[in-house]
Design an enzyme around this catalytic site. Structure first.
Site, short mmCIF file in Angstrom:
data_model
loop_
_atom_site.label_atom_id
_atom_site.label_comp_id
_atom_site.label_asym_id
_atom_site.label_seq_id
_atom_site.Cartn_x
_atom_site.Cartn_y
_atom_site.Cartn_z
CB ALA A 1 -6.66 -10.45 13.43
CG HIS B 1 0.17 -11.81 7.59
ND1 HIS B 1 -0.65 -12.75 8.21
CD2 HIS B 1 -0.56 -10.68 7.51
CE1 HIS B 1 -1.82 -12.20 8.48
NE2 HIS B 1 -1.79 -10.94 8.06
CB THR C 1 -0.10 -5.87 13.02
OG1 THR C 1 -0.26 -6.08 11.61
CG2 THR C 1 -0.04 -4.38 13.30
CB VAL D 1 12.95 8.23 2.29
CG1 VAL D 1 14.45 8.09 2.55
CG2 VAL D 1 12.34 9.26 3.25
CG MET E 1 -1.46 -3.83 4.83
SD MET E 1 -1.83 -3.78 3.06
CE MET E 1 -0.27 -4.36 2.39
CB THR F 1 -8.35 -8.45 9.13
OG1 THR F 1 -7.19 -9.05 9.71
CG2 THR F 1 -8.42 -8.76 7.66
CB SER G 1 -0.91 0.03 1.23
OG SER G 1 -1.87 -0.99 1.19
CG ASN H 1 4.46 -7.28 9.73
OD1 ASN H 1 4.28 -6.88 10.88
ND2 ASN H 1 3.47 -7.33 8.85
CG ASN I 1 -2.36 4.07 2.42
OD1 ASN I 1 -2.15 3.04 1.77
ND2 ASN I 1 -2.68 4.05 3.70
#
Length: 522
Positions: A142, A449, A495, A245, A135, A140, A129, A483, A131
């Protein structure tokens, strides 16, 4: 500077120098900003994000955007150089179990090329991602704790760090635990799966980074929750979207700052920094270090994903239809249940409501919440040969060396996937009527993941990139986060662990700044 008011004008000014430069605004980068804002309030901090600001407050989860059109717009803007088409779904569970090799989720974009080499499995679903919030604006939520061999044995005080990560993410196992059908789901799973499990590793409610508002709406935690009010109110902490960067600057085996490109003008700026934290994700963090000439032997190696198996089921005899429950973007009829990883069964299960059946259902309309999806994540057989390579003859959209993935599933991996398929069938049959002919194995990379590419270790022996406090071996003042730092084979969502490790690294920086006067950004 202000985290809360990043500014949208092309004439913005970057600081000349800061105490801490953070590359990436996902949960791990946000954890560094939060801990430093709390523990070293005199420190000047700059958070650089390659992608745009897509939500308010900065880093908020896009599922909290109730308007579907605005939510889809935020997701398209998160999809970097290859956004999905205007008709693409805005719900991450829409088309979730599609049987496609290049499976992509809303809010993410696939690695354009180099995702598989001849004769290898590769990571065809490798995605990122771009933004503010990373992510963490699309996940989700969890947050299970690692158990047994998932735990990192050489990290002192790991449980206290996990406690702190739960505080930053606002994790609770209780928010959806009392959903109308949750007890049914957990009781049936427990009866089928709990025998022989150690205390604390039985079927239980999934710890989730979600919160319930006063009017009973349920909201997902994003990086905004990790940043928290203290960071947003910190006048010494600035957030710079659209600012990739392109190089970590070093001299005499120590960081001196970062080179950042203003995507709005194309101009590059060097920002001096005493400490640099690269929290770009498991693919782009090693890429940036490589592009900066920081190349420890283990960089990009020990890459691991979590092979994922999914299956859908209709609950048998769920009882009468539950009364409508408010939930906003999250519906809560059957909750989210957790089947923890164990060394004896090296996979982790997540069971959650599907708002629509993936296949036509005969007979009466299903009771709300009675169609549930099961997802089993397997621990990878970790190998140094599973790695990222970087091609300096070709560059990506940020001008960095192109990524090449070298990745194979081993015989043990295939055995564990088959064991997971059997386990998920057993769980599904305990719950009700299985809707899919067979469990679906997602293509490698679909879990999102990815881990190990900047892994920590006890010593600088060529098998790790950083120390237990995330300090990169041989480069003073440089830390990595996310991660990719996790060195163990895990099946649980990573996470919570990566945020816990970020807490330890941020505390180490805060301690250093206590001993040496902080600078003023200008």
């Amino acid at each position: 500077m202000s985290l809360a008011t990043p500014g949208d004008d092309a004439g913005r000014a970057y600081p000349r120098r800061v105490d801490v430069a953070i590359v990436g605004s996902g949960p791990a980068g946000a954890a560094y900003a939060r801990i430093l804002s709390e523990s070293a309030p005199q420190a000047t901090i700059a958070v650089f994000e390659a992608g745009p600001l897509v939500s308010d407050p900065p880093g908020a989860h896009v599922k909290n955007i109730e308007n579907a059109a605005l939510r889809a717009e935020a997701q398209r803007r998160s999809e970097g150089p290859r956004p999905l088409g205007p008709g693409a779904p805005a719900d991450t569970l829409d088309d979730y179990a599609a049987d496609r090799e290049r499976l992509v989720r809303p809010g993410t974009f696939l690695l354009a090329r180099g995702w598989r080499q001849d004769g290898e499995d590769g990571l065809p679903a490798a995605a990122m991602s771009a933004n503010v919030g990373g992510m963490g604006a699309h996940w989700t939520a969890a947050c299970p704790r690692p158990g047994e061999s998932e735990r990192i044995p050489f990290v002192d005080g790991l449980d206290e760090l996990l406690d702190e990560a739960e505080r930053l993410l606002e994790v609770s196992p209780k928010v959806l635990a009392d959903a109308p059908l949750a007890d049914v789901v957990r009781a049936r799973l427990g009866a089928a799966l709990d025998e022989g499990r150690a205390p604390g590793r039985e079927v239980q409610p999934m710890p989730l980074a979600v919160r319930r508002t006063a009017d009973s709406r349920i909201l997902w935690s994003g990086a905004d929750v990790v940043f928290g009010d203290v960071t947003r109110a910190n006048p010494r902490c600035g957030l710079y979207p659209d600012s990739p960067v392109t190089k970590v600057l070093t001299r005499d085996d120590a960081v001196t700052g970062v080179r950042v490109r203003d995507r709005r003008t194309g101009e590059e700026h060097d920002v001096e920094a005493r400490h640099v934290v690269v929290a770009a994700d498991s693919l782009r963090t090693p890429q940036l270090l490589y592009a900066s000439g920081i190349r420890p032997r283990a960089l990009g190696r020990y890459l691991n994903d979590q092979p994922q198996v999914v299956l859908a089921v209709r609950l048998r005899d769920p009882g009468p239809a539950p009364a409508d429950t408010p939930g906003g973007p999250i519906t809560a009829q059957s909750g989210v249940s957790w089947v923890p990883f164990t060394d004896a069964e090296p996979f982790h299960g997540q069971v959650m409501q599907l708002d629509a059946s993936p296949v036509p259902v005969e007979g009466d309309d299903p009771v709300p919440g009675s169609i549930v999806g099961l997802g089993w994540f397997c621990a990878k057989d970790i190998s140094e040969s599973d790695r990222l390579e970087f091609d300096e003859s070709e560059v990506d959209e940020n001008g960095l060396p192109a990524i090449r993935v070298r990745y194979r599933l081993t015989e043990r991996d295939h055995e564990n996937i088959e064991r997971a398929r059997a386990a998920i069938r057993r769980a599904a049959q305990a719950l009700g009527d299985v809707l899919d002919p067979e469990p679906l194995v997602f293509p490698p990379g679909a879990s999102l993941h990815y881990q190990g590419t900047v892994r920590m270790g006890e010593r600088d022996d060529g098998r790790s990139v950083c120390a237990p406090d995330s300090q990169v071996w041989g480069v003073r003042g440089l830390r990595v986060a996310g991660n990719g730092v996790i060195p163990t084979a895990t099946a649980c969502n990573p996470t919570l662990t990566s945020v816990a490790l970020a807490v330890a690294g941020a505390r180490a920086i805060a301690h250093d700044l206590e001993e040496k006067p902080c600078s003023n950004a200008n």
